[in-house]
Design a protein around this motif. Structure first.
Motif, PDB file in Angstrom:
ATOM      1  N   GLU A 136      41.819   0.085  -0.431  1.00  0.00           N
ATOM      2  CA  GLU A 136      40.574   0.837  -0.318  1.00  0.00           C
ATOM      3  C   GLU A 136      39.407   0.054  -0.912  1.00  0.00           C
ATOM      4  O   GLU A 136      38.305   0.043  -0.365  1.00  0.00           O
ATOM      5  CB  GLU A 136      40.712   2.186  -1.025  1.00  0.00           C
ATOM      6  CG  GLU A 136      41.620   3.157  -0.285  1.00  0.00           C
ATOM      7  CD  GLU A 136      41.831   4.444  -1.053  1.00  0.00           C
ATOM      8  OE1 GLU A 136      41.413   4.511  -2.231  1.00  0.00           O
ATOM      9  OE2 GLU A 136      42.405   5.388  -0.472  1.00  0.00           O
ATOM     10  N   GLU A 137      39.641  -0.612  -2.052  1.00  0.00           N
ATOM     11  CA  GLU A 137      38.589  -1.401  -2.681  1.00  0.00           C
ATOM     12  C   GLU A 137      38.179  -2.575  -1.792  1.00  0.00           C
ATOM     13  O   GLU A 137      37.000  -2.914  -1.687  1.00  0.00           O
ATOM     14  CB  GLU A 137      39.057  -1.911  -4.044  1.00  0.00           C
ATOM     15  CG  GLU A 137      39.150  -0.819  -5.100  1.00  0.00           C
ATOM     16  CD  GLU A 137      39.737  -1.325  -6.396  1.00  0.00           C
ATOM     17  OE1 GLU A 137      39.982  -2.552  -6.503  1.00  0.00           O
ATOM     18  OE2 GLU A 137      39.967  -0.504  -7.298  1.00  0.00           O
ATOM     19  N   ARG A 138      39.167  -3.201  -1.158  1.00  0.00           N
ATOM     20  CA  ARG A 138      38.872  -4.366  -0.326  1.00  0.00           C
ATOM     21  C   ARG A 138      38.102  -3.994   0.938  1.00  0.00           C
ATOM     22  O   ARG A 138      37.453  -4.833   1.546  1.00  0.00           O
ATOM     23  CB  ARG A 138      40.174  -5.090   0.038  1.00  0.00           C
ATOM     24  CG  ARG A 138      40.775  -5.817  -1.148  1.00  0.00           C
ATOM     25  CD  ARG A 138      42.032  -6.580  -0.771  1.00  0.00           C
ATOM     26  NE  ARG A 138      42.516  -7.355  -1.905  1.00  0.00           N
ATOM     27  CZ  ARG A 138      43.590  -8.124  -1.881  1.00  0.00           C
ATOM     28  NH1 ARG A 138      44.314  -8.215  -0.775  1.00  0.00           N
ATOM     29  NH2 ARG A 138      43.970  -8.805  -2.953  1.00  0.00           N
ATOM     30  N   GLU A 139      38.212  -2.722   1.338  1.00  0.00           N
ATOM     31  CA  GLU A 139      37.480  -2.282   2.514  1.00  0.00           C
ATOM     32  C   GLU A 139      35.990  -2.129   2.228  1.00  0.00           C
ATOM     33  O   GLU A 139      35.175  -2.129   3.140  1.00  0.00           O
ATOM     34  CB  GLU A 139      38.047  -0.947   3.005  1.00  0.00           C
ATOM     35  CG  GLU A 139      39.415  -1.070   3.656  1.00  0.00           C
ATOM     36  CD  GLU A 139      39.984   0.282   4.031  1.00  0.00           C
ATOM     37  OE1 GLU A 139      39.312   1.296   3.748  1.00  0.00           O
ATOM     38  OE2 GLU A 139      41.078   0.318   4.592  1.00  0.00           O
ATOM     39  N   LYS A 140      35.622  -1.983   0.962  1.00  0.00           N
ATOM     40  CA  LYS A 140      34.239  -1.688   0.605  1.00  0.00           C
ATOM     41  C   LYS A 140      33.451  -2.972   0.332  1.00  0.00           C
ATOM     42  O   LYS A 140      33.127  -3.308  -0.801  1.00  0.00           O
ATOM     43  CB  LYS A 140      34.198  -0.752  -0.598  1.00  0.00           C
ATOM     44  CG  LYS A 140      34.792   0.618  -0.274  1.00  0.00           C
ATOM     45  CD  LYS A 140      34.744   1.547  -1.459  1.00  0.00           C
ATOM     46  CE  LYS A 140      35.331   2.915  -1.110  1.00  0.00           C
ATOM     47  NZ  LYS A 140      35.319   3.838  -2.264  1.00  0.00           N
ATOM     48  N   MET A 151      28.481 -14.338   3.452  1.00  0.00           N
ATOM     49  CA  MET A 151      29.034 -14.015   2.140  1.00  0.00           C
ATOM     50  C   MET A 151      29.595 -12.596   2.157  1.00  0.00           C
ATOM     51  O   MET A 151      28.953 -11.668   2.660  1.00  0.00           O
ATOM     52  CB  MET A 151      27.954 -14.122   1.058  1.00  0.00           C
ATOM     53  CG  MET A 151      28.480 -13.893  -0.354  1.00  0.00           C
ATOM     54  SD  MET A 151      27.219 -14.209  -1.620  1.00  0.00           S
ATOM     55  CE  MET A 151      26.255 -12.707  -1.470  1.00  0.00           C
ATOM     56  N   LYS A 152      30.796 -12.444   1.626  1.00  0.00           N
ATOM     57  CA  LYS A 152      31.448 -11.143   1.522  1.00  0.00           C
ATOM     58  C   LYS A 152      31.095 -10.546   0.162  1.00  0.00           C
ATOM     59  O   LYS A 152      31.516 -11.049  -0.874  1.00  0.00           O
ATOM     60  CB  LYS A 152      32.955 -11.331   1.668  1.00  0.00           C
ATOM     61  CG  LYS A 152      33.752 -10.050   1.796  1.00  0.00           C
ATOM     62  CD  LYS A 152      35.228 -10.411   1.993  1.00  0.00           C
ATOM     63  CE  LYS A 152      36.094  -9.169   2.151  1.00  0.00           C
ATOM     64  NZ  LYS A 152      37.526  -9.525   2.269  1.00  0.00           N
ATOM     65  N   MET A 153      30.320  -9.464   0.163  1.00  0.00           N
ATOM     66  CA  MET A 153      29.806  -8.907  -1.084  1.00  0.00           C
ATOM     67  C   MET A 153      30.441  -7.545  -1.384  1.00  0.00           C
ATOM     68  O   MET A 153      30.323  -6.617  -0.581  1.00  0.00           O
ATOM     69  CB  MET A 153      28.286  -8.749  -0.991  1.00  0.00           C
ATOM     70  CG  MET A 153      27.647  -8.159  -2.230  1.00  0.00           C
ATOM     71  SD  MET A 153      25.863  -7.965  -2.018  1.00  0.00           S
ATOM     72  CE  MET A 153      25.355  -9.666  -1.870  1.00  0.00           C
ATOM     73  N   PRO A 154      31.112  -7.396  -2.528  1.00  0.00           N
ATOM     74  CA  PRO A 154      31.676  -6.088  -2.897  1.00  0.00           C
ATOM     75  C   PRO A 154      30.540  -5.111  -3.196  1.00  0.00           C
ATOM     76  O   PRO A 154      29.658  -5.405  -4.003  1.00  0.00           O
ATOM     77  CB  PRO A 154      32.487  -6.385  -4.162  1.00  0.00           C
ATOM     78  CG  PRO A 154      32.546  -7.873  -4.286  1.00  0.00           C
ATOM     79  CD  PRO A 154      31.379  -8.416  -3.546  1.00  0.00           C
ATOM     80  N   TYR A 188      20.818   0.028   4.642  1.00  0.00           N
ATOM     81  CA  TYR A 188      21.419   1.304   4.236  1.00  0.00           C
ATOM     82  C   TYR A 188      22.603   1.659   5.136  1.00  0.00           C
ATOM     83  O   TYR A 188      23.620   2.177   4.671  1.00  0.00           O
ATOM     84  CB  TYR A 188      20.368   2.415   4.274  1.00  0.00           C
ATOM     85  CG  TYR A 188      20.886   3.750   3.796  1.00  0.00           C
ATOM     86  CD1 TYR A 188      21.441   3.878   2.515  1.00  0.00           C
ATOM     87  CD2 TYR A 188      20.839   4.869   4.603  1.00  0.00           C
ATOM     88  CE1 TYR A 188      21.926   5.092   2.063  1.00  0.00           C
ATOM     89  CE2 TYR A 188      21.324   6.093   4.165  1.00  0.00           C
ATOM     90  CZ  TYR A 188      21.863   6.197   2.897  1.00  0.00           C
ATOM     91  OH  TYR A 188      22.353   7.401   2.459  1.00  0.00           O
ATOM     92  N   GLU A 189      22.478   1.351   6.404  1.00  0.00           N
ATOM     93  CA  GLU A 189      23.595   1.580   7.338  1.00  0.00           C
ATOM     94  C   GLU A 189      24.812   0.762   6.918  1.00  0.00           C
ATOM     95  O   GLU A 189      25.949   1.247   6.931  1.00  0.00           O
ATOM     96  CB  GLU A 189      23.173   1.201   8.753  1.00  0.00           C
ATOM     97  CG  GLU A 189      24.263   1.372   9.802  1.00  0.00           C
ATOM     98  CD  GLU A 189      23.857   0.828  11.162  1.00  0.00           C
ATOM     99  OE1 GLU A 189      24.763   0.510  11.962  1.00  0.00           O
ATOM    100  OE2 GLU A 189      22.642   0.698  11.425  1.00  0.00           O
ATOM    101  N   MET A 190      24.586  -0.488   6.512  1.00  0.00           N
ATOM    102  CA  MET A 190      25.685  -1.344   6.077  1.00  0.00           C
ATOM    103  C   MET A 190      26.317  -0.826   4.786  1.00  0.00           C
ATOM    104  O   MET A 190      27.531  -0.927   4.577  1.00  0.00           O
ATOM    105  CB  MET A 190      25.170  -2.774   5.873  1.00  0.00           C
ATOM    106  CG  MET A 190      24.702  -3.444   7.155  1.00  0.00           C
ATOM    107  SD  MET A 190      23.756  -4.961   6.847  1.00  0.00           S
ATOM    108  CE  MET A 190      24.994  -5.988   6.072  1.00  0.00           C
ATOM    109  N   CYS A 191      25.483  -0.239   3.920  1.00  0.00           N
ATOM    110  CA  CYS A 191      25.962   0.238   2.620  1.00  0.00           C
ATOM    111  C   CYS A 191      26.664   1.588   2.708  1.00  0.00           C
ATOM    112  O   CYS A 191      27.195   2.080   1.704  1.00  0.00           O
ATOM    113  CB  CYS A 191      24.793   0.341   1.636  1.00  0.00           C
ATOM    114  SG  CYS A 191      24.126  -1.252   1.097  1.00  0.00           S
ATOM    115  N   SER A 192      26.687   2.185   3.875  1.00  0.00           N
ATOM    116  CA  SER A 192      27.257   3.524   4.024  1.00  0.00           C
ATOM    117  C   SER A 192      28.774   3.554   3.799  1.00  0.00           C
ATOM    118  O   SER A 192      29.367   4.625   3.725  1.00  0.00           O
ATOM    119  CB  SER A 192      26.935   4.096   5.413  1.00  0.00           C
ATOM    120  OG  SER A 192      27.542   3.316   6.427  1.00  0.00           O
ATOM    121  N   VAL A 193      29.411   2.365   3.683  1.00  0.00           N
ATOM    122  CA  VAL A 193      30.845   2.324   3.373  1.00  0.00           C
ATOM    123  C   VAL A 193      31.120   2.847   1.972  1.00  0.00           C
ATOM    124  O   VAL A 193      32.270   3.147   1.628  1.00  0.00           O
ATOM    125  CB  VAL A 193      31.412   0.888   3.496  1.00  0.00           C
ATOM    126  CG1 VAL A 193      31.337   0.407   4.923  1.00  0.00           C
ATOM    127  CG2 VAL A 193      30.689  -0.073   2.555  1.00  0.00           C
TER     128      VAL A 193
END
Length: 249
Positions: A136-140, A151-154, A188-193
């Motif tokens: 679940e953490e890796r999905e966010k 870049m993959k940003m948590p 904001y759409e991207m952050c909706s995860v």
């Protein structure tokens, strides 16, 4: 999924038993790859973590270990506190023969407190829960283009985002600032995860978990920065903040 696992116990038999159960779980779950390191002394583990030579995802720590006087003392708790003071966020599982320090385990945000001898079914259940949480953490994450690279940003490391003209500035927990040529709506759409990231007015996206304090004028963030709240946004932000933490509880 590759998982770095540290076993810290001064009893060889206990180390062997825990490693045996871990190996059984790994064989039954072929997508799991456990890389196990054994430590008979807590200070050896602490030294490697402190020097940046080792970063385990999961730590099994005996509460009682032999001290300098030759007596069994709760060295595991002290080591756990030092790990947290270093900023280490590994899932921490205490293994012990007594329930005496179960409440103390909450102080260091222990993942589990288990009594010895370790039962395979209980350890399997713990590993299932660990696996689910990690997945679940890796999905966010959100993907951003930074200096020509993806870049993959948590999202958990985003403190807040601020509109700066036609660009958005993302403030991270490590102090870095990432500029993006995106609209606030797109970001904001991207952050909706992540439900903890909420929009505040037209200029901000704020991570609720990084708010230290909140009043009608400003939000004090845990990175030391303040966000001066746009007019009319306080009431909604306060309700989102309370709802989020009540929901977690």
């Amino acid at each position: 999924m590759t998982v770095q696992i540290a076993l810290c116990d001064d009893e060889t038999a206990a180390l062997n038993k825990t490693e045996e159960i871990l190996s059984d779980y790994e064989q039954k779950n072929r997508d799991m790859d456990f890389i196990i390191e054994r430590f008979k002394r807590a200070d050896e583990l602490l030294c490697m973590v402190r020097e940046g030579k080792y970063l385990p995802h999961l730590i099994f720590m005996d509460v009682y270990m032999t001290g300098e006087t030759g007596e069994n003392v709760p060295l595991g708790l002290g080591a756990a506190r030092q790990l947290r003071d270093m900023g280490n966020e590994a899932k921490l599982v205490f293994l012990t023969t007594s329930k005496e320090y179960a409440l103390d385990a909450f102080e260091v945000e222990a993942f589990q407190y288990m009594l010895k001898p370790v039962q395979p079914d209980k350890l399997f259940s713990l590993l299932d829960r660990f696996r689910k949480e990690i997945e679940e953490e890796r999905e966010k994450y959100i993907l951003l283009r930074v200096e020509g690279e993806i870049m993959k940003m948590p999202v958990k490391n985003i403190v807040y985002c601020e509109a700066q003209g036609k660009r958005q500035c993302i403030y991270m927990t490590d102090g870095t600032e990432v500029l993006q040529n995106l609209t606030m709506a797109k970001l904001y759409e991207m952050c909706s995860v992540c439900q903890a990231l909420v929009k505040v007015g037209a200029s901000y996206i704020v991570h609720l978990e990084h708010i230290d304090s909140l009043n009608a004028q400003e939000a004090q963030m845990d990175n030391g920065q303040k966000i001066y709240l746009p007019r009319g946004t306080y009431r909604c932000l306060r309700e989102q903040y309370l709802d989020y933490y009540c929901g977690k509880g």
